[in-house]
Write an enzyme that holds these catalytic residues in place. Structure first.
Site, short mmCIF file in Angstrom:
data_model
loop_
_atom_site.label_atom_id
_atom_site.label_comp_id
_atom_site.label_asym_id
_atom_site.label_seq_id
_atom_site.Cartn_x
_atom_site.Cartn_y
_atom_site.Cartn_z
N LYS A 58 0.81 -1.21 0.00
CA LYS A 58 0.00 0.00 0.00
C LYS A 58 0.85 1.27 0.00
O LYS A 58 0.64 2.17 -0.81
CB LYS A 58 -0.92 -0.02 1.23
CG LYS A 58 -1.83 1.16 1.32
CD LYS A 58 -2.51 1.17 2.67
CE LYS A 58 -1.48 1.41 3.75
NZ LYS A 58 -2.12 1.57 5.09
N THR A 59 1.79 1.32 0.91
CA THR A 59 2.62 2.52 1.02
C THR A 59 3.40 2.76 -0.27
O THR A 59 3.54 3.88 -0.74
CB THR A 59 3.59 2.40 2.20
OG1 THR A 59 2.84 2.04 3.35
CG2 THR A 59 4.28 3.71 2.47
N ASP A 250 -4.92 8.07 3.50
CA ASP A 250 -4.47 6.75 3.91
C ASP A 250 -5.39 6.23 5.02
O ASP A 250 -6.01 7.02 5.72
CB ASP A 250 -3.02 6.86 4.40
CG ASP A 250 -2.38 5.50 4.55
OD1 ASP A 250 -2.93 4.51 4.03
OD2 ASP A 250 -1.32 5.42 5.20
N GLU A 251 -5.44 4.93 5.19
CA GLU A 251 -6.23 4.31 6.26
C GLU A 251 -7.68 4.82 6.26
O GLU A 251 -8.22 5.21 7.30
CB GLU A 251 -5.60 4.60 7.63
CG GLU A 251 -4.14 4.26 7.74
CD GLU A 251 -3.87 2.77 7.90
OE1 GLU A 251 -4.82 1.96 7.70
OE2 GLU A 251 -2.73 2.42 8.19
N GLN A 281 -9.14 -4.03 8.37
CA GLN A 281 -8.22 -3.48 9.36
C GLN A 281 -8.80 -2.25 10.07
O GLN A 281 -8.06 -1.44 10.61
CB GLN A 281 -6.90 -3.12 8.70
CG GLN A 281 -6.17 -4.34 8.17
CD GLN A 281 -4.79 -3.98 7.66
OE1 GLN A 281 -3.92 -3.58 8.40
NE2 GLN A 281 -4.60 -4.14 6.35
N ARG A 641 0.92 -8.74 10.86
CA ARG A 641 2.17 -8.00 11.03
C ARG A 641 3.37 -8.90 10.79
O ARG A 641 4.48 -8.43 10.60
CB ARG A 641 2.29 -7.40 12.45
CG ARG A 641 1.27 -6.36 12.86
CD ARG A 641 1.07 -5.29 11.85
NE ARG A 641 -0.03 -5.64 10.97
CZ ARG A 641 -0.24 -5.05 9.80
NH1 ARG A 641 0.58 -4.12 9.38
NH2 ARG A 641 -1.26 -5.41 9.03
#
Length: 798
Positions: A58-59, A250-251, A281, A641
């Site tokens: 994503k980043t 983002d998010e 998430q 993670r």
DNA sequence: GATTATATGGTTTTT
DNA sequence: CCATATAATC
């Protein structure tokens, strides 16, 4: 320069001879992307939603897209990127700079919702009736204001607890409900009546008025007032709409209504809105976030381009399978099919222990073993947990094993009393109306302005509609006399002196003057206790941080209000969290943090602790489907993670509020298929049983000496094994150890201490209610022992 | 008015 | 267990 347009610098890290045309150039970084990623990056105009599964790059997509926008001729000044944490913002900036190789990235507007809006609000504050040097109240300040309001309204503080009230107000603000609307909303009123708190609306109203009077905004106001600004002042709206031609969020799954509406307003002119998120998430509904925003996004704009990133580049097959299996139990979700080309990897290890302390020990042992056997570094490990309180047992065992670690979150540096006190001076200089700051320092260090005086002051302030500061400035007029008056005048003179220096000195020099003139630095310096020393160091650290702030070159993206002023500094630090100090991030330490804090991060080896009912899922969350599903998403975040190895641990019982509490294993564990699990450490009747019993007996004994082991932790420091070289040689108490009556102790006696071992009493002193014995221990030398706490066994009488 | 002893109550999660 | 609020004492 042979190359075509102004976008050369993007490709400066590619060999020049390879560069022939823009198309070729673009294809170079595009080639590093998979098909959906490429689609996301190359979409330039019009709304887009990217559903990005965990670990799907994503980043990379966001940063590459921003670089691509700039390569396509978009002015960096016109790009706004909003994130949830400063850390995410910093990382993005860094990565874009790396791609661009130049300084263009500086002109981007990248930051958290809160910090970007704070910056804008500072520039526009006068429109809203605020001073542009307004204070930002953190949760502690906010609760303190609420407490005084509850008291002033003569309400029962048992019912109107600051935490509960603040939560309620916070949710209201995040839903863009102001005090008046709150008071007239039938459903809200009904809710409050039902929970025996009918006055919350009035408290809200008083709170908002008080904050305004104090020239202060709380965290939620940064959103709420931003919305007021954009809706109340069309020219302001137009200005920022024009400025931010391209907006990325983002998010997105964690945005609340206020954020949603603000984004909608800002993006309305150009509709170049790109939101990135993963419904699986979403873990911040307690902060007002709503998954609805993702769904609504497609309804709000026509022709939304939707891209799904489903290939995971982070984890093993097994880890991903477990994650998918767990999240599959949620009813509310957008169906995705996450897949990976990575190896199958090892099974997930499930570990059961007797107590929380055993859990800590097992994890520390496991880390040690993996370091030796698989050549892992400390920094390859993360220990994740549901609540901050769980960190302690891990901390203790890591210390004992001499493994360097770092705890993120919990109490941050800037929340420490000594730091907040010092900062309160800086706040009052910048904004004299800041009552909370004044309250902290009016009698710190003690200067003879006591409770009676303060009560009188507050009363006067409320009657006269003035700030306490104004009244202090005219203390004699308001009837203060004698010694009190003198103390007040001295205080006022000092603060006024600071204020006059504000324009002449930089923030650091001013802070040094404050430290000196108030006597704070000297007072802490003279405190030679361990805590006093730590406090002194902390204040020095604060001064360092101010210096660093002064000396850091100014970023252009700080925009129109960017400066090195004290108020900019103050704004920056309230919005900073412990996790953001990434100077230590690359240090070789095991990382400990809550799962919330771990969002967006990845680690080769992950331990998830405390998989027990009432803890995870939290007993606060088991009463509704929505809450439980959020807990499950949290578990999902934790699992995803991990890159190569995952350990899940739980304890039969753990200490809570100082008492041992029994817990069932978490229901989430049942959702994982056995084929993915290695349960050899999880059996209830394994051979380890014996060991557990022994160790927990050991635990029980150690508990009696809790007071010895809590050296105050220094912030921002890596704990490189403070106990690795133990000052105390561990002593195993005798079989027949039984504490003797301390009244029977005499000088010259030989005694046994549970921790320090055998020794001889050389001296007895202290008051009757707090007797202290000086004992020379055979192993550990001379110690002063407080008899009220220590247990001693008399070995022989002399 | 300040320092110190005792009581109480609190644990989700964060900008 | 721990931190903070109140009471008690100097």
């Amino acid at each position: 320069m042979p190359v075509v347009c102004s976008c050369t610098n993007i490709f400066s890290h590619y060999p020049k001879q390879m560069i022939h045309s823009v198309n070729l150039l673009m294809s170079m970084y595009l080639n590093e992307l998979n098909e959906p990623q490429k689609q996301a990056v190359t979409h330039i105009d019009g709304p887009m939603m990217i559903i990005a599964g965990a670990g799907s790059g994503k980043t990379k997509v966001i940063t590459t897209r921003i670089a691509h926008l700039m390569a396509s001729g978009v002015d960096a000044f016109q790009i706004l990127a909003l994130t949830f944490t400063n850390k995410a913002a910093a990382e993005m900036k860094e990565r874009i700079e790396k791609i661009l190789g130049g300084t263009d990235a500086r002109n981007l507007y990248i930051g958290t919702f809160h910090s970007v809006f704070a910056r804008i609000l500072r520039a526009e504050a006068p429109r809203l009736g605020y001073p542009s040097s307004f204070t930002i109240y953190d949760a502690d300040d906010a609760k303190s204001v609420l407490k005084t309001i509850v008291k002033e309204m003569n309400l029962d503080d048992k019912h109107y607890k600051p935490n509960i009230v603040l939560n309620r107000i916070s949710l209201a603000k995040n839903a863009l409900v102001g005090p008046d609307e709150y008071l007239t909303d039938a459903i809200l009123q009904q809710d409050d009546a039902k929970s025996q708190r009918p006055e919350i609306g009035n408290i809200y109203k008083a709170y908002a008025q008080r904050c305004f009077k104090n020239g202060a905004m709380d965290f939620d106001d940064l959103l709420f007032k931003m919305y007021e600004l954009l809706t109340g002042f069309p020219d302001a709206l137009a200005k920022y709409q024009r400025k931010f031609r391209y907006i990325m969020i983002d998010e997105y799954q964690d945005t609340n209504t206020a954020q949603y509406e603000i984004i909608k307003l800002l993006g309305a002119m150009h509709e170049n809105l790109c939101v990135v998120g993963d419904d699986a998430q979403s873990i911040y509904s307690f902060r007002g976030a709503t998954i609805e925003n993702i769904l609504q996004f497609q309804r709000d704009y026509e022709d939304v381009k939707v891209v799904k990133l489903e290939q995971n580049y982070r984890s093993t097959q097994t880890i991903l399978n477990v994650a998918n299996q767990v999240i599959d139990n949620n009813r509310d979700q957008i169906k995705k099919k996450l897949f990976t080309d990575n190896h199958e990897g090892e099974k997930i290890r499930l570990i059961r222990s007797m107590t929380d302390n055993d859990e800590g020990r097992v994890v520390a042992d496991m880390i040690q073993e993996l370091k030796l056997r698989n050549h892992h570094f400390n920094k390859d490990f993360a220990i994740l947990y549901r609540t901050n309180a769980q960190s302690r047992s891990f901390e203790e065992s890591l210390r004992r094993m001499g493994i360097a670690y770092r705890i993120y979150g919990g109490m941050s540096f800037y929340q420490r009393k000594e730091i907040k006190d010092f900062i309160a001076y800086l706040r009052i200089i910048v904004n004299p109306a800041d009552e909370e700051a004044l309250k902290r320092i009016i009698n710190y260090p003690v200067r003879g302005i006591g409770k009676t005086t303060i009560d009188k002051l507050v009363l006067l302030a409320n009657e006269t509609e003035r700030s306490s500061w104004e009244i202090l400035c005219n203390a004699a007029y308001h009837g203060f006399r004698g010694n009190t008056l003198q103390c007040i005048d001295e205080f006022v003179t000092m603060v006024k002196m600071f204020q006059s220096e504000l324009t002449k000195k930089n923030a650091y020099d001013l802070a040094v003057i404050v430290g000196k003139s108030t006597g704070i630095v000297k007072e802490l310096f003279n405190d030679k206790t361990t805590e006093g020393l730590a406090r002194y160091e902390n204040v020095q650290e604060l001064l360092n941080s101010i210096k660093e702030f002064i000396e850091t070159p100014m970023n252009e993206e700080d925009g129109e209000v960017g400066d090195k002023s004290l108020s900019t500094y103050l704004q920056q630090i309230v919005l900073l969290t412990d996790t953001d100090n990434d100077d230590q991030h690359e240090a070789d330490t095991v990382k400990l943090m809550t799962i919330h804090a771990a969002k967006g991060l990845e680690f080769p080896v992950v331990f998830i602790g405390g998989l027990e009912e009432t803890l995870f899922p939290s007993n606060m969350s088991i009463n509704s489907r929505e809450d439980l599903e959020e807990e499950r998403r949290l578990f999902y975040v934790a699992i995803t993670r991990a890159k190569t190895r995952l350990f899940i641990t739980f304890a039969n019982s753990r200490y809570r509020f100082g008492q041992l509490q029994q817990n069932e294993p978490s229901r989430f564990l049942e959702e994982i298929d056995d084929v993915y699990l290695d349960k050899s450490f999880a059996g209830s009747t394994s051979r380890n049983n014996n060991g557990w019993m022994q160790s927990s007996a050991h635990d029980r004994m150690r508990r009696g000496f809790g007071s010895m082991s809590n050296a105050p932790a220094t912030p921002k420091k890596t704990y490189t094994t403070p106990l690795a070289k133990p000052q105390t040689k561990e002593h195993v108490p005798s079989e027949n150890f039984e504490a003797s009556n301390t009244a029977d102790l005499k000088e010259g006696q030989t005694v046994e201490h549970m921790k320090f071992g055998f020794g001889t009493i050389t001296r007895l002193e202290g008051a009757a209610h707090n007797p202290i014995a000086t004992i020379i221990f055979q192993q550990n030398g001379e110690k002063k022992i407080m008899l009220n706490y220590a247990k001693l066994r008399i070995v022989e009488n002399q």
